[in-house]
Write a protein that holds these residues in place. Structure first.
Motif, PDB file in Angstrom:
ATOM      1  N   ASP A 192      48.119  40.780  40.694  1.00 17.36           N
ATOM      2  CA  ASP A 192      47.947  42.835  41.051  1.00 17.36           C
ATOM      3  C   ASP A 192      46.363  42.432  40.903  1.00 17.36           C
ATOM      4  OD1 ASP A 192      50.322  43.469  40.650  1.00 17.36           O
ATOM      5  OD2 ASP A 192      49.818  44.921  38.932  1.00 17.36           O
ATOM      6  N   ALA A 193      45.354  41.442  40.419  1.00 15.92           N
ATOM      7  CA  ALA A 193      43.916  41.163  39.945  1.00 15.92           C
ATOM      8  C   ALA A 193      43.328  40.761  41.994  1.00 15.92           C
ATOM      9  CB  ALA A 193      43.471  40.295  39.268  1.00 15.92           C
ATOM     10  N   GLU A 194      44.219  39.742  42.345  1.00 14.96           N
ATOM     11  CA  GLU A 194      43.885  38.976  43.724  1.00 14.96           C
ATOM     12  C   GLU A 194      44.282  40.302  44.818  1.00 14.96           C
ATOM     13  OE1 GLU A 194      45.310  34.534  43.042  1.00 14.96           O
ATOM     14  OE2 GLU A 194      47.043  35.616  43.738  1.00 14.96           O
ATOM     15  N   LEU A 195      44.971  41.228  44.969  1.00 13.74           N
ATOM     16  CA  LEU A 195      45.165  42.545  45.719  1.00 13.74           C
ATOM     17  C   LEU A 195      43.927  42.961  45.313  1.00 13.74           C
ATOM     18  CD1 LEU A 195      48.977  42.900  45.597  1.00 13.74           C
ATOM     19  CD2 LEU A 195      47.936  42.370  47.103  1.00 13.74           C
ATOM     20  N   ARG A 196      43.520  43.839  43.975  1.00 12.30           N
ATOM     21  CA  ARG A 196      42.615  44.171  43.634  1.00 12.30           C
ATOM     22  C   ARG A 196      41.261  43.570  44.409  1.00 12.30           C
ATOM     23  NH1 ARG A 196      45.426  45.520  38.976  1.00 12.30           N
ATOM     24  NH2 ARG A 196      46.140  47.438  38.386  1.00 12.30           N
ATOM     25  N   THR A 197      41.103  42.557  44.021  1.00 15.51           N
ATOM     26  CA  THR A 197      39.487  42.069  44.741  1.00 15.51           C
ATOM     27  C   THR A 197      39.901  41.955  46.251  1.00 15.51           C
ATOM     28  OG1 THR A 197      39.734  40.372  42.476  1.00 15.51           O
ATOM     29  CG2 THR A 197      38.399  39.468  44.503  1.00 15.51           C
ATOM     30  N   HIS A 198      41.055  41.583  46.972  1.00 14.63           N
ATOM     31  CA  HIS A 198      40.991  41.438  48.653  1.00 14.63           C
ATOM     32  C   HIS A 198      40.241  42.976  48.803  1.00 14.63           C
ATOM     33  CE1 HIS A 198      42.384  40.828  52.154  1.00 14.63           C
ATOM     34  NE2 HIS A 198      43.093  41.642  52.433  1.00 14.63           N
ATOM     35  N   PHE A 199      41.239  44.061  48.786  1.00 19.93           N
ATOM     36  CA  PHE A 199      40.986  45.080  49.242  1.00 19.93           C
ATOM     37  C   PHE A 199      39.459  45.905  48.332  1.00 19.93           C
ATOM     38  CE2 PHE A 199      45.694  44.483  49.468  1.00 19.93           C
ATOM     39  CZ  PHE A 199      45.033  45.213  51.190  1.00 19.93           C
ATOM     40  N   ALA A 200      39.115  44.915  47.659  1.00 16.54           N
ATOM     41  CA  ALA A 200      37.753  45.852  47.121  1.00 16.54           C
ATOM     42  C   ALA A 200      36.461  45.391  48.240  1.00 16.54           C
ATOM     43  CB  ALA A 200      36.981  45.176  45.684  1.00 16.54           C
TER      44      ALA A 200
END
Length: 287
Positions: free
Chosen positions: A174-182
């Motif tokens: 989840d953290a990697e996805l949020r970082t990507h889309f940020a």
């Protein structure tokens, strides 16, 4: 002579990269760097080899970098004898799978790859069009709404249902996805109906190239056949065209992705390049 790359080789390697850039048919997966400092930074986590000519100048470059479940090959790139350079790189793989990417028309490199045990997996075709022209078809169908973000679990579920090849994204936390889309250069346009996400289009903006890359279009299998792929393409183009520095939209489709290829053709995108993905995997068949 084939040897490890040294810092003093940077000008010669940059010249080889410039030589490749001058002709699309010479394209292989290669460093993004186009200056000595950036090249040094990219090479820090790679096994980099060069082939030296009789005059001492570097005539070939080949490297290995971490990628997915194994390694990715940079090159072989150059004007000299590439077979020996590639074989020397293969000796450094420690038995890991190795991916390689070459322009479809780069027959010389493709021959060398296949002679070294690399197998062609698929061809990816790239298509391009004017972002502002494609944005003219942007519309939200009656009964649907759009969003610019999805919760990680919802994104992952839709991706899992719609995708048949890019499964590595499912391993992201989840953290990697949020970082990507940020990231400032990443955009998402999601389409929702009745409280359920039915599809999304994902973009990466490349201001330097004045281009937006449509990295993925997903439509849930239960919602296909309703023109939602074309809707998402138009909405993605509108998002790209909202950035003044972006002039073109580029999309891609593997050779087996017939619906995507038909979608881009109907929308008026033009085929611009083809890249063949290769794999050399000595672990195949092992228990």
């Amino acid at each position: 002579m084939i040897r490890p790359m040294q810092a003093t080789d940077a000008p010669d390697v940059l010249a080889l990269l410039s030589w490749m850039d001058d002709a699309p048919e010479r394209e292989v997966f290669a460093p993004d760097a186009r200056d000595a400092a950036a090249l040094h930074d990219e090479c820090e986590d790679r096994v980099c080899l060069v082939a030296e000519g009789v005059d001492g100048a570097v005539q070939g470059y080949c490297a290995l970098a971490p990628f997915r479940d194994g390694l990715v090959l940079e090159g072989p790139l150059g004007t000299g004898e590439l077979h020996g350079l590639l074989l020397r790189a293969v000796e450094r793989t420690d038995g890991l799978p190795v991916y390689a990417f070459s322009a479809r028309d780069n027959l010389a490199v493709r021959e060398v790859l296949e002679a070294a045990g690399f197998t062609a997996m698929h061809t990816t075709d790239f298509y391009t069009g004017r972002a502002d022209h494609l944005a003219r078809s942007a519309r939200v169908p009656t009964g649907y709404t759009t969003e610019t973000a999805l919760a990680p679990q919802e994104y992952r579920a839709l991706f899992r249902a719609a995708e048949d090849g890019w499964s590595g994204r499912l391993d992201w936390t989840d953290a990697e996805l949020r970082t990507h889309f940020a990231r400032d250069d990443v955009r998402l346009v999601a389409l929702r109906r009745g409280g359920r996400a039915v599809g999304f289009a994902e973009l990466e903006l490349n201001a330097e190239a004045a281009r937006a890359d449509l990295t993925y279009v997903a439509v849930h299998p239960a919602d296909r056949g309703q023109g939602l792929g074309r809707v998402l393409l138009g909405l993605a183009a509108a998002e790209a065209a909202a950035h003044p520095e972006v002039r073109t939209l580029r999309a891609r489709a593997h050779d087996h992705a017939r619906p995507a290829r038909a979608l881009y053709a109907r929308a008026g995108l033009t085929h611009c390049r083809s890249v063949v993905t290769y794999l050399r995997d000595d672990t195949e068949g092992e228990p």
